[in-house]
Design an enzyme around this catalytic site. Structure first.
Site, PDB file in Angstrom:
ATOM      1  N   SER A 205       0.826  -1.144  -0.103  1.00 12.92           N
ATOM      2  CA  SER A 205      -0.194  -0.024  -0.085  1.00 12.92           C
ATOM      3  C   SER A 205       0.878   1.109   0.186  1.00 12.92           C
ATOM      4  O   SER A 205       0.311   2.352  -0.336  1.00 12.92           O
ATOM      5  CB  SER A 205      -0.910   0.127   1.283  1.00 12.92           C
ATOM      6  OG  SER A 205      -1.399  -1.134   1.564  1.00 12.92           O
TER       7      SER A 205
ATOM      8  N   GLU B 189      -3.791   0.417  -9.266  1.00 14.15           N
ATOM      9  CA  GLU B 189      -2.710   1.307  -9.292  1.00 14.15           C
ATOM     10  C   GLU B 189      -1.428   0.408  -9.936  1.00 14.15           C
ATOM     11  O   GLU B 189      -0.994  -0.366  -9.322  1.00 14.15           O
ATOM     12  CB  GLU B 189      -2.220   1.995  -8.085  1.00 14.15           C
ATOM     13  CG  GLU B 189      -2.974   3.232  -7.745  1.00 14.15           C
ATOM     14  CD  GLU B 189      -2.780   4.037  -6.426  1.00 14.15           C
ATOM     15  OE1 GLU B 189      -2.344   5.025  -6.395  1.00 14.15           O
ATOM     16  OE2 GLU B 189      -2.890   3.330  -5.426  1.00 14.15           O
TER      17      GLU B 189
ATOM     18  N   HIS C 196      -1.073  -2.311  -7.294  1.00 12.48           N
ATOM     19  CA  HIS C 196      -1.818  -2.155  -5.836  1.00 12.48           C
ATOM     20  C   HIS C 196      -3.389  -2.477  -6.245  1.00 12.48           C
ATOM     21  O   HIS C 196      -4.053  -1.586  -6.897  1.00 12.48           O
ATOM     22  CB  HIS C 196      -1.670  -0.926  -5.615  1.00 12.48           C
ATOM     23  CG  HIS C 196      -2.313  -0.332  -4.206  1.00 12.48           C
ATOM     24  ND1 HIS C 196      -2.612   0.897  -3.846  1.00 12.48           N
ATOM     25  CD2 HIS C 196      -2.379  -0.980  -3.350  1.00 12.48           C
ATOM     26  CE1 HIS C 196      -3.028   0.831  -2.762  1.00 12.48           C
ATOM     27  NE2 HIS C 196      -2.867  -0.452  -2.141  1.00 12.48           N
TER      28      HIS C 196
ATOM     29  N   ASN D 241      -3.283   6.311  -1.479  1.00 12.87           N
ATOM     30  CA  ASN D 241      -2.963   6.306   0.169  1.00 12.87           C
ATOM     31  C   ASN D 241      -2.515   7.701   0.468  1.00 12.87           C
ATOM     32  O   ASN D 241      -2.501   8.040   1.768  1.00 12.87           O
ATOM     33  CB  ASN D 241      -2.311   5.142   0.639  1.00 12.87           C
ATOM     34  CG  ASN D 241      -2.987   4.093   0.740  1.00 12.87           C
ATOM     35  OD1 ASN D 241      -4.150   3.961   0.975  1.00 12.87           O
ATOM     36  ND2 ASN D 241      -2.420   2.659   0.313  1.00 12.87           N
TER      37      ASN D 241
END
Ligand code: CAA
Length: 389
Positions: free
Chosen positions: A115, A148, A136, A187
């Site tokens: 992450s 991602e 991701h 994130n």
């Protein structure tokens, strides 16, 4: 196409399921048969729900016939692509990559579902850092459309292209970052939502429930910010916060998430976090008050500022940020679309008001300041992050 997945927890079992649903042969590896059998049950349960809803035609048993499980890396000897999804501990990830590097064919790609840990730090441990990449996924992987794709400073562009295509073959929409940044797009923005939510509660502006009510009822997000933190796992939240801040992201004083983790209240996975859940691992929508005094523009202000930073640094553009938030977090609209509707002047006022209280992180980004000072305040003026006719 054969895909190896290492780690069969929340994300790993979901990624294995997604790959198997897309017709790929999957080799799922974990450290014990207890964990693997649990993962198989979770995949079966999810596939059953998807089958009953008509999302997939194939039966769960037929999909699962393409998944082989083992506690040994040996089953990945023929894999074309490997995805690591083990806990967010750099040393552990590096160990997994060393093992994969030994077993998986030399021309295959090694991906990490981290992450927030920099892909370059992970790739460096292997003998093929140009074939290591970030891929991701979002929780729950079978439902969330976003992937991602994060090339490290070493990644070969062909490897990035291959990974983008693979994400599409898995039925996902890839967003490719131009440059690797800690926390990626998702994130970094999620962290800003978490920080502002925490600031509001710890400065006694609002309660946890009021913040979440405004997020769900006014912004129409599928979950409140604290509810989402519980869903993702408060340990994961604390880890991603630490990684981003240690690598230059501005901090906001907050102890709420850490204190929960110290008390082993990890959110949905432990059955209790900011809210209580029916049993460990079982999510059910939390009850929130219908009204809240929290202005929606306050909740997203810091996140929008981060969006401006990502644009300023040419990591992604406005549409890509909005794709991340719509497909990775099921936002009903993009974050920047929401900001344009609310008005960038209002967002900027929130940032100024909070930064005047002494919070460095809220210093308005120059991109945002420039837009507002040149009259680009969003829908009302016909131009903001987007142009309106
Ligand atoms: N597999 C299959 N189906 C599933 C499922 C799964 N794993 N999880 C939920 N569903 C199904 C449910 O069975 C239900 O189906 P029906 O409508 O047929 O009954 C449907 O999805 C809706 O589920 P719920 O009723 O339980 O709850 P909900 O309406 O709140 O939806 C949700 C759940 C889709 C998760 C929604 O709340 C949501 O989109 N939340 C935001 C999730 C999010 O932001 N994820 C990203 C987190 S960040 C991350 O993952 C990255 C990181 O690095 C931290």
């Amino acid at each position: 196409m054969q895909i190896a997945v290492v780690g069969s927890g929340t994300m790993g079992h979901g990624i294995a399921e997604v790959a198997a649903m897309a017709g790929m042969e999957v080799k799922l590896i974990d450290i014990s048969w207890d964990i693997l059998n649990k993962a198989k049950e979770r995949m079966y349960d999810s596939l059953k729900r998807l089958h009953e809803r008509g999302t997939i035609k194939e039966t769960p048993d037929s999909v699962l016939s393409r998944v082989e499980m083992s506690t040994s890396y040996e089953i990945a000897r023929q894999s074309d692509f490997a995805i690591e999804a083990v806990p967010e501990i750099l040393d552990l990830k590096r160990k997994v990559f060393q093992e994969l590097d030994k077993v998986v064919p030399k021309d295959s790609i090694l991906a990490t579902n981290t992450s927030s840990i920099p892909i370059s730090d992970i790739g460096e441990i292997t003998s093929r850092k140009e074939r290591v990449i970030g891929m991701h996924f979002f929780n729950p992987p079978p439902l969330m459309k976003l992937v991602e794709v994060i090339p490290s400073k070493y990644t070969d562009p062909d490897v990035t292209n291959f990974t983008v295509d693979l994400a599409k073959k898995m039925g996902k929409t890839p967003v490719r970052l131009r440059v690797e940044v800690p926390g990626f797009v998702s994130n970094r923005i999620f962290l800003r939502l978490l920080q502002e939510a925490c600031r509001e509660v710890e400065s006694r502006e609002a309660t946890v429930e009021e913040v979440d009510s405004s997020a769900r009822n006014k912004l129409k997000l599928p979950m409140g910010v604290f509810e989402l933190a519980d869903y993702v796992g408060l340990d994961v939240v604390v880890d991603l916060w630490k990684v981003i801040v240690e690598r230059g992201g501005t901090d906001v004083k907050c102890s709420s998430y850490k204190e929960k983790v110290e008390r082993k209240e990890l959110g949905v996975k432990s059955g209790k976090g900011f809210y209580a859940y029916p049993s460990p691992g079982k999510y059910s929508k939390v009850q929130l008050p219908p009204e809240s005094k929290v202005p929606p523009e306050r909740i997203i202000s810091l996140a929008v500022n981060e969006g401006a930073w990502l644009i300023e640094n040419n990591i992604v553009n406005a549409q890509e940020i909005d794709t991340v938030m719509k497909l990775g977090f099921n936002f009903p609209k993009g974050l920047l679309e929401m900001a344009d509707e609310i008005g960038l002047d209002k967002i900027l006022n929130q940032l100024r008001e909070i930064s005047d209280m002494g919070y460095q992180a809220y210093l308005p980004n120059p991109v945002l300041v420039k837009m507002v000072s040149s009259g680009e305040i969003g829908v009302r003026s016909g131009k903001g992050f987007y142009v309106y006719k």
